[in-house]
Design a protein around this motif. Structure first.
Motif, mmCIF file in Angstrom:
data_model
loop_
_atom_site.group_PDB
_atom_site.id
_atom_site.type_symbol
_atom_site.label_atom_id
_atom_site.label_comp_id
_atom_site.label_asym_id
_atom_site.label_seq_id
_atom_site.Cartn_x
_atom_site.Cartn_y
_atom_site.Cartn_z
ATOM 1 N N HIS A 603 47.237 44.482 37.566
ATOM 2 C CA HIS A 603 45.911 44.335 36.972
ATOM 3 C C HIS A 603 45.969 44.789 35.529
ATOM 4 C CE1 HIS A 603 44.269 43.666 40.962
ATOM 5 N NE2 HIS A 603 44.926 44.736 41.381
ATOM 6 N N CYS A 638 39.384 42.907 34.337
ATOM 7 C CA CYS A 638 40.824 42.828 34.572
ATOM 8 C C CYS A 638 41.397 41.696 33.721
ATOM 9 C CB CYS A 638 41.083 42.570 36.050
ATOM 10 S SG CYS A 638 42.810 42.213 36.402
ATOM 11 N N GLU A 640 44.495 40.496 33.805
ATOM 12 C CA GLU A 640 45.563 39.712 34.454
ATOM 13 C C GLU A 640 44.937 38.800 35.507
ATOM 14 O OE1 GLU A 640 48.951 39.454 34.398
ATOM 15 O OE2 GLU A 640 49.488 41.024 32.953
ATOM 16 N N PHE A 641 45.465 37.592 35.635
ATOM 17 C CA PHE A 641 44.935 36.662 36.646
ATOM 18 C C PHE A 641 45.482 37.069 38.010
ATOM 19 C CE2 PHE A 641 42.742 32.487 36.659
ATOM 20 C CZ PHE A 641 42.590 32.413 38.016
ATOM 21 N N CYS A 642 44.800 38.031 38.623
ATOM 22 C CA CYS A 642 45.394 38.708 39.774
ATOM 23 C C CYS A 642 45.030 38.093 41.109
ATOM 24 C CB CYS A 642 44.988 40.171 39.754
ATOM 25 S SG CYS A 642 43.204 40.377 39.771
ATOM 26 N N HIS A 646 39.596 37.012 40.439
ATOM 27 C CA HIS A 646 39.972 37.786 39.255
ATOM 28 C C HIS A 646 38.817 37.894 38.259
ATOM 29 C CE1 HIS A 646 41.689 38.142 35.209
ATOM 30 N NE2 HIS A 646 41.337 36.901 34.996
ATOM 31 N N MET A 649 36.575 40.658 38.939
ATOM 32 C CA MET A 649 37.110 42.022 38.840
ATOM 33 C C MET A 649 36.664 42.593 37.493
ATOM 34 S SD MET A 649 40.928 43.362 39.679
ATOM 35 C CE MET A 649 41.334 45.104 39.549
HETATM 36 CU CU1 CUA Z 1 42.827 42.213 38.772
HETATM 37 CU CU2 CUA Z 1 42.520 40.070 37.499
#
Ligand code: CUA
Length: 659
Positions: A603, A638, A640-642, A646, A649
């Motif tokens: 993240h 966040c 990052e493409f988690c 996402h 987030m």
């Molecule tokens: Cu955690 Cu995007």
């Protein structure tokens, strides 16, 4: 074994090619064999359409690495004035990572509010926060003179700093500096068991800082080589166990550590033994012409084990926070000179440690010094005189085994496992392969162009691999599509085989950041990088679980005398807590832990308008402190493409105005 492998590899390629060519030819014939594999026709046609020669296809076969297949080597290259380190896979030449070192790097959350801020602060010079560096010479940690794959060190030439990178996580963990010297170049290099990381100087200045007029250059300006003690257990340089040796105001240059036969010694080149200072607007010749008058400059020969003893004997004075062996004490006790022709640049100890190859950039030769002869002359106190600072000078002719006539502008030398040396020729834009034993040129290969350093696989260790060499060229004028006047650099991968074969250029890799100076190539299986941080709450800067690690279910916000503390967890796909309420003027301390342990569950954490971005890799913990001095509503999210959620987030920092 290596030879056989290489030969069988080559035979395989040859047979693959001839099969493909045969199949291609067959398939191309009008009315060719019915049912001939279409791949053959495809290949021949492709070669024709793309105007590829058989040698191009051979090169492609040697570098192409299908998806999912791993490279055999890591190449760690300096990123020049980007201040970073590049990690590249060989032979595919795929860029894997740009490690943030002396310059902030947002993807890694490096230098944007987290614990890495303390690293930058430790690298302050004269009270100034430095936010770039000029990385030059990466050095992998060594055991017995061979890369062990544990650590990487790199210097910042611009402000004389050294960084430590932990190869378990590819994170910068330390930046050290001192006020002793203002600039470095001959570093980093390590002693054979990484007892010391060595930082050689370049442009002299008064030691420890302070002013002295340039007219007092010879009396008051100095260089100093710093031996930074490295503790392998903690992974840290220990400044309080480090020391330095004062050097004359020559411009010390590239350097290398002795190994095996020459273990215990270090060697530094120098130029400008003329002590030219420039002054073009004051009626004096420019530095470059003033510095190129002498036919010989001095190789600095240092017995570092004797220097260690001198430090223990208290033969030092404290300058710039380090014990420094003064020049008059060092001269003839741990420091000697021998002449080197002319304006030398690269200095590279042979794999057996018995000889030193020095390339003089204004000379067409590489000079091969014998360590045994040098040591014998020192022991016999056979000198031709002293320099102006009392340093004994060894007789040149009696220190060398011979010279190899290589070509124009020789710079840097690497080795293979078959007794060959490879030297870059800056002016010729070639790499020359020559026999160390016979001092004879074997072959030259053109490179494009302005070659500086070259690097061979494990080519500066006690057991070079051969196989691959990379030429680090500057300013690729006609290799790539145009991107404006600032030209990309060009890494050229060359197949050097087992040393018995003809060199073949395989691949051009443009580098779109600062000038990469040196690089090192290490077998991939020597590294054992982590896949996640353990235990959960691990702080890569301190290499331990952080005392402020947050735990799922125990997240909280607490007002304390020093501000508002937030213990926050990150997990797909939420931050807990996700609302942070503070008052205008509050100091906010965020302690954010990624509590996941899945390999790809990274993240990020960015807060708008606060210049904060963290990278929270699985298990990683970060601390960030800022003052919420502007009332308002600031989303954080966040970066990052988690996960599929996402975008969800996210949360809010609510800074309530004071009444
Ligand atoms: Cu955690 Cu995007």
């Amino acid at each position: 074994m290596r030879l056989r492998e290489a030969l069988s590899r080559r035979a395989e390629w040859a047979s693959t090619l001839s099969i493909m060519a045969a199949v291609g030819a067959l398939a191309c014939q009008p009315g060719g064999a019915p049912g001939a594999p279409s791949v053959g026709g495809g290949l021949a046609q492709l070669m024709q359409e793309r105007e590829l020669t058989e040698s191009d296809v051979m090169a492609a076969l040697k570098t192409y690495t299908p998806t999912g297949k791993l490279d055999e080597y890591y190449l760690f290259a300096s990123g020049g004035h980007s201040g970073q380190v590049l990690v590249i896979g060989l032979p595919s030449m795929r860029l894997l990572k740009v490690i943030g070192v002396f310059t902030p790097e947002p993807w890694q959350g490096y230098g944007y509010g987290g614990d890495s801020g303390a690293l930058f602060d430790a690298g302050e010079k004269h009270g100034r926060k430095m936010r770039w560096g000029d990385t030059h010479h990466p050095a992998l940690s060594e055991t017995g003179g061979d890369y062990d794959g544990e650590y990487l060190f790199i210097n910042d030439k611009n402000s004389a700093r050294i960084a430590v990178i932990d190869l378990r996580d590819f994170e910068t963990t330390q930046i050290v500096t001192s006020s002793l010297i203002e600039n470095d170049h001959g570093g980093t290099f390590v002693t054979p068991n990484t007892e010391y990381v060595i930082e050689g100087p370049q442009y002299p200045a008064p030691l420890g800082g302070g002013y002295a007029d340039i007219a007092d250059y010879a009396e008051k300006y100095r260089g100093a080589v710093i031996l930074w003690r490295f503790n392998r257990e903690t992974g840290k340089i220990e400044p309080d166990k480090s020391f330095a040796i004062e050097l004359p105001p020559y411009m010390q240059d590239l350097s290398d550590a002795g190994k095996l036969a020459s273990d215990g010694w270090i060697f530094l080149n120098s130029f400008n033994t003329e002590r030219a200072t420039g002054g073009t607007a004051e009626g004096k010749p420019p530095l470059e012409s003033g510095a190129s008058q002498n036919d010989m400059d001095y190789m600095h020969i240092i017995n570092w084990r004797r220097a260690e003893e001198m430090v223990a004997e208290g033969k030092t004075k404290q300058i710039g926070g380090l014990p420094v062996i003064p020049l008059d004490a060092a001269a003839g006790d741990c420091l000697w000179f021998v002449g080197e022709p002319k304006s030398p640049h690269g200095l590279d100890v042979t794999p057996d440690g018995k000889e030193l190859v020095v390339a003089g950039k204004l000379d067409t030769h590489a000079t091969v010094y014998s360590f045994e002869k040098i040591k014998g002359l020192i022991d016999a106190k056979k000198f031709v005189g002293n320099d102006d600072y009392g340093v004994p000078i060894l007789p040149f002719e009696e220190s060398i085994r011979g010279q190899a006539e290589l070509g124009l502008g020789p710079l840097h030398t690497q080795y293979d496992g078959a007794g060959n040396a490879y030297t870059s020729l800056f002016i010729e834009s070639k790499v020359v392969k020559w026999s160390v034993k016979d001092l004879k040129v074997l072959e030259k290969i053109p490179v494009h162009y302005n070659v500086g350093h070259i690097v061979a696989a494990e080519g500066d260790t006690v057991s070079p691999d051969g196989r691959f060499l990379v030429s680090l060229n500057k300013w690729a004028i006609d290799r790539f599509m145009k991107v404006g006047p600032l030209l990309p650099q060009n890494f050229q991968l060359i197949d050097i085989g087992d040393g018995s074969e003809t060199m073949q250029l395989l691949y051009d890799m443009p580098i779109g950041i600062g000038e990469p100076h040196y690089a090192q190539i290490v077998k991939a299986d020597k590294l054992n990088p982590k896949e996640v941080f353990e235990p959960i709450g691990y702080n890569p800067r301190t290499r331990a679980k952080d005392p402020n690690a947050a735990t799922s279910g125990e997240e909280r916000i607490e007002r304390r005398p020093d501000g508002v503390h937030v213990w926050m967890t990150a997990v797909r796909s939420r931050f807990t807590p996700d609302l942070i309420r503070v008052k205008e003027g509050d100091t906010v301390h965020l302690h954010v832990t990624n509590v996941e342990q899945a390999k790809d569950a990274t993240h990020g954490f960015g807060i708008g308008s606060h210049n904060v971005n963290l990278s929270l890799e699985p298990g990683e913990h970060e601390n960030v402190t800022f003052v919420a001095d502007d009332p308002g509503v600031y989303p954080f999210y966040c970066t990052e493409f988690c996960s599929a959620l996402h975008l969800e987030m996210a949360g809010y920092l609510l800074v309530e105005p004071n009444e």
